[in-house]
Design a protein around this motif. Structure first.
Motif, PDB file in Angstrom:
ATOM      1  N   GLY A   1       0.791  -1.226   0.000  1.00  7.19           N
ATOM      2  CA  GLY A   1       0.000   0.000   0.000  1.00  7.19           C
ATOM      3  C   GLY A   1       0.818   1.267   0.000  1.00  7.19           C
ATOM      4  N   LEU A   2       2.147   1.150  -0.140  1.00  5.14           N
ATOM      5  CA  LEU A   2       2.991   2.348  -0.155  1.00  5.14           C
ATOM      6  C   LEU A   2       2.631   3.246  -1.326  1.00  5.14           C
ATOM      7  N   ARG A   3       2.791   4.535  -1.105  1.00  5.59           N
ATOM      8  CA  ARG A   3       2.527   5.470  -2.196  1.00  5.59           C
ATOM      9  C   ARG A   3       3.646   6.507  -2.222  1.00  5.59           C
ATOM     10  N   PRO A   4       4.053   6.931  -3.399  1.00  3.77           N
ATOM     11  CA  PRO A   4       5.199   7.842  -3.529  1.00  3.77           C
ATOM     12  C   PRO A   4       4.826   9.300  -3.309  1.00  3.77           C
TER      13      PRO A   4
ATOM     14  N   LEU B   1      -6.603   0.215  17.230  1.00  3.14           N
ATOM     15  CA  LEU B   1      -5.890   1.269  16.514  1.00  3.14           C
ATOM     16  C   LEU B   1      -5.436   0.853  15.122  1.00  3.14           C
ATOM     17  N   ARG B   2      -5.383  -0.438  14.862  1.00  5.63           N
ATOM     18  CA  ARG B   2      -4.866  -0.890  13.561  1.00  5.63           C
ATOM     19  C   ARG B   2      -5.637  -0.306  12.381  1.00  5.63           C
ATOM     20  N   PRO B   3      -6.974  -0.315  12.394  1.00  2.31           N
ATOM     21  CA  PRO B   3      -7.693   0.309  11.266  1.00  2.31           C
ATOM     22  C   PRO B   3      -7.416   1.814  11.149  1.00  2.31           C
ATOM     23  N   VAL B   4      -7.187   2.468  12.288  1.00  2.00           N
ATOM     24  CA  VAL B   4      -6.880   3.902  12.253  1.00  2.00           C
ATOM     25  C   VAL B   4      -5.550   4.138  11.553  1.00  2.00           C
ATOM     26  N   LEU B   5      -4.544   3.326  11.888  1.00  3.27           N
ATOM     27  CA  LEU B   5      -3.236   3.472  11.263  1.00  3.27           C
ATOM     28  C   LEU B   5      -3.320   3.205   9.761  1.00  3.27           C
ATOM     29  N   SER B   6      -4.124   2.216   9.390  1.00  3.77           N
ATOM     30  CA  SER B   6      -4.302   1.932   7.961  1.00  3.77           C
ATOM     31  C   SER B   6      -4.970   3.105   7.252  1.00  3.77           C
TER      32      SER B   6
ATOM     33  N   LEU C   1      -4.815   6.236   8.137  1.00  6.52           N
ATOM     34  CA  LEU C   1      -3.877   7.356   8.073  1.00  6.52           C
ATOM     35  C   LEU C   1      -2.952   7.249   6.864  1.00  6.52           C
ATOM     36  N   GLU C   2      -2.666   6.024   6.444  1.00  4.12           N
ATOM     37  CA  GLU C   2      -1.785   5.837   5.291  1.00  4.12           C
ATOM     38  C   GLU C   2      -2.382   6.443   4.025  1.00  4.12           C
TER      39      GLU C   2
ATOM     40  N   LEU D   1       2.697  13.100   9.657  1.00  2.00           N
ATOM     41  CA  LEU D   1       1.703  12.833  10.701  1.00  2.00           C
ATOM     42  C   LEU D   1       2.199  13.452  11.999  1.00  2.00           C
ATOM     43  N   TYR D   2       1.351  14.261  12.628  1.00  4.02           N
ATOM     44  CA  TYR D   2       1.681  14.899  13.904  1.00  4.02           C
ATOM     45  C   TYR D   2       0.839  14.245  14.998  1.00  4.02           C
ATOM     46  N   PHE D   3       1.475  13.864  16.088  1.00  2.00           N
ATOM     47  CA  PHE D   3       0.760  13.259  17.213  1.00  2.00           C
ATOM     48  C   PHE D   3       0.972  14.112  18.453  1.00  2.00           C
TER      49      PHE D   3
END
Length: 251
Positions: free
Chosen positions: A96-99, A226-231, A233-234, A104-106
Motif C-alpha cells: 500500500g505504499l505510495r510515492p 488502533l490498527r484500522p486507524v493506522l491503515s 492514516l496511510e 503525521l503529527y501526534f
C-alpha cells in the motif's frame, strides 16, 4: 534459534522519485542543517554512489529465503515464501505504499480537570493550563496549515476536541481514538482504585500491558482497535492526531 527472517528489499530507479527523496533528505535531515546546499548535495550523492557499489541484491533463485521486493515505492511488489499473520501484514503494508510525501503529527490533549486531581478516564474539560496549551498548539499548527494541506483527527472526548478547537483545519472525531476504557475504575484516582479494588490494582501493577480493567480495556485491546486507524492514516495527506496518553503510546 527458530527465528523466521523476512528480507525486505526496496529498489528505486525512478529518477523523479529519487530527486524528490533527495530534496526531502536535504530539507529535513539533521546531517545537512549546517551545510551549504552545494556541499550537502555533493555529500549525499557520494553516499548514494557508495551504497550502490556495496549493495548486494536479493537472489530470488534461493528458494529457502522469504522476501518482499518493492520497486519504485510500490509500483511493483514481489513476494516469496511469505507466510503467517505478521508477514502477511507486512506484505499488505508494503503493497500500500505510495510515492507521496506525508507528515503525521501526534499530540496528547492539553491538561484536563481530571488530570489536575489525578482521576482516570472520564470526559473532563481542559484545565486553565490545558487551555494555554491548546492556544499554543493552534498557533504552531496554524503557521503550518498556511503552508500545507492539514486535517485534524481527535477522539470523541471533550478534552481532545477543545485542544484542537482553534486549529484552522478540517476536523474529524474518531471513536477508535478514545482513551482506554477503565471500566469500573472510570473517574477514580489510583489511590481510590487501590482502596476499593486492591486485587485489581495489584494485577495492573504486575502487568500493565495485558491487564484489562473489569468491563474495560487493556493496552493490547487498544493496539487492536488502533490498527484500522493506522491503515486509514496511510491514505491521508498531512494529519494532526490529538489523542490521549494511552492511545499515543501504542500508536
Amino acid at each position: 534459534m527458530s527465528f523466521r527472517i523476512l528480507f525486505i528489499e526496496c529498489v528505486c530507479e525512478d529518477q523523479e522519485l529519487l530527486e524528490r527523496n533527495i530534496i526531502e533528505i536535504l530539507r529535513y535531515s539533521e546531517d545537512y542543517k549546517s551545510m551549504s546546499e552545494e556541499l550537502a548535495v555533493d555529500d549525499l550523492r557520494k553516499k548514494l554512489e557508495h551504497y550502490m557499489r556495496q549493495y548486494e541484491p536479493i537472489d530470488a533463485s534461493l528458494e529457502t529465503i522469504s522476501f518482499v521486493r518493492v520497486e519504485n515505492m510500490g509500483e511493483t511488489v514481489t513476494a516469496q515464501k511469505v507466510a503467517g499473520q505478521k508477514e502477511s501484514g507486512i506484505l499488505g503494508y508494503l503493497s500500500g505504499l505510495r510515492p507521496l510525501p506525508q507528515t503525521l503529527y501526534f499530540t496528547r490533549h492539553g491538561e484536563s480537570e481530571y488530570n489536575v486531581i489525578g482521576r482516570i478516564g472520564g470526559d473532563a474539560s481542559l484545565s486553565p493550563r490545558g487551555q494555554t496549551y491548546a492556544r499554543g498548539l493552534a498557533q504552531h499548527m496554524n503557521a503550518l496549515a498556511d503552508l500545507e494541506l492539514l486535517t485534524v483527527w481527535t477522539s470523541e472526548l471533550r478534552r481532545t476536541k477543545q485542544t484542537a478547537a482553534e486549529i484552522r483545519a478540517p476536523k474529524r472525531a474518531v471513536r477508535a481514538l478514545n482513551e482506554l476504557d477503565a471500566g469500573i475504575c472510570e473517574g477514580l484516582t489510583y489511590e481510590e482504585m487501590q482502596e476499593r479494588f486492591p486485587q485489581e490494582f495489584a494485577w495492573r501493577d504486575q502487568d500493565k500491558l495485558r491487564y484489562r480493567y473489569p468491563w474495560g480495556e487493556s493496552y493490547i485491546d487498544i493496539m487492536t482497535r488502533l490498527r484500522p486507524v493506522l491503515s486509514a492514516l496511510e491514505d491521508e495527506h498531512n494529519v494532526i492526531v490529538v489523542g490521549h496518553q494511552a492511545m499515543n503510546c501504542p500508536t
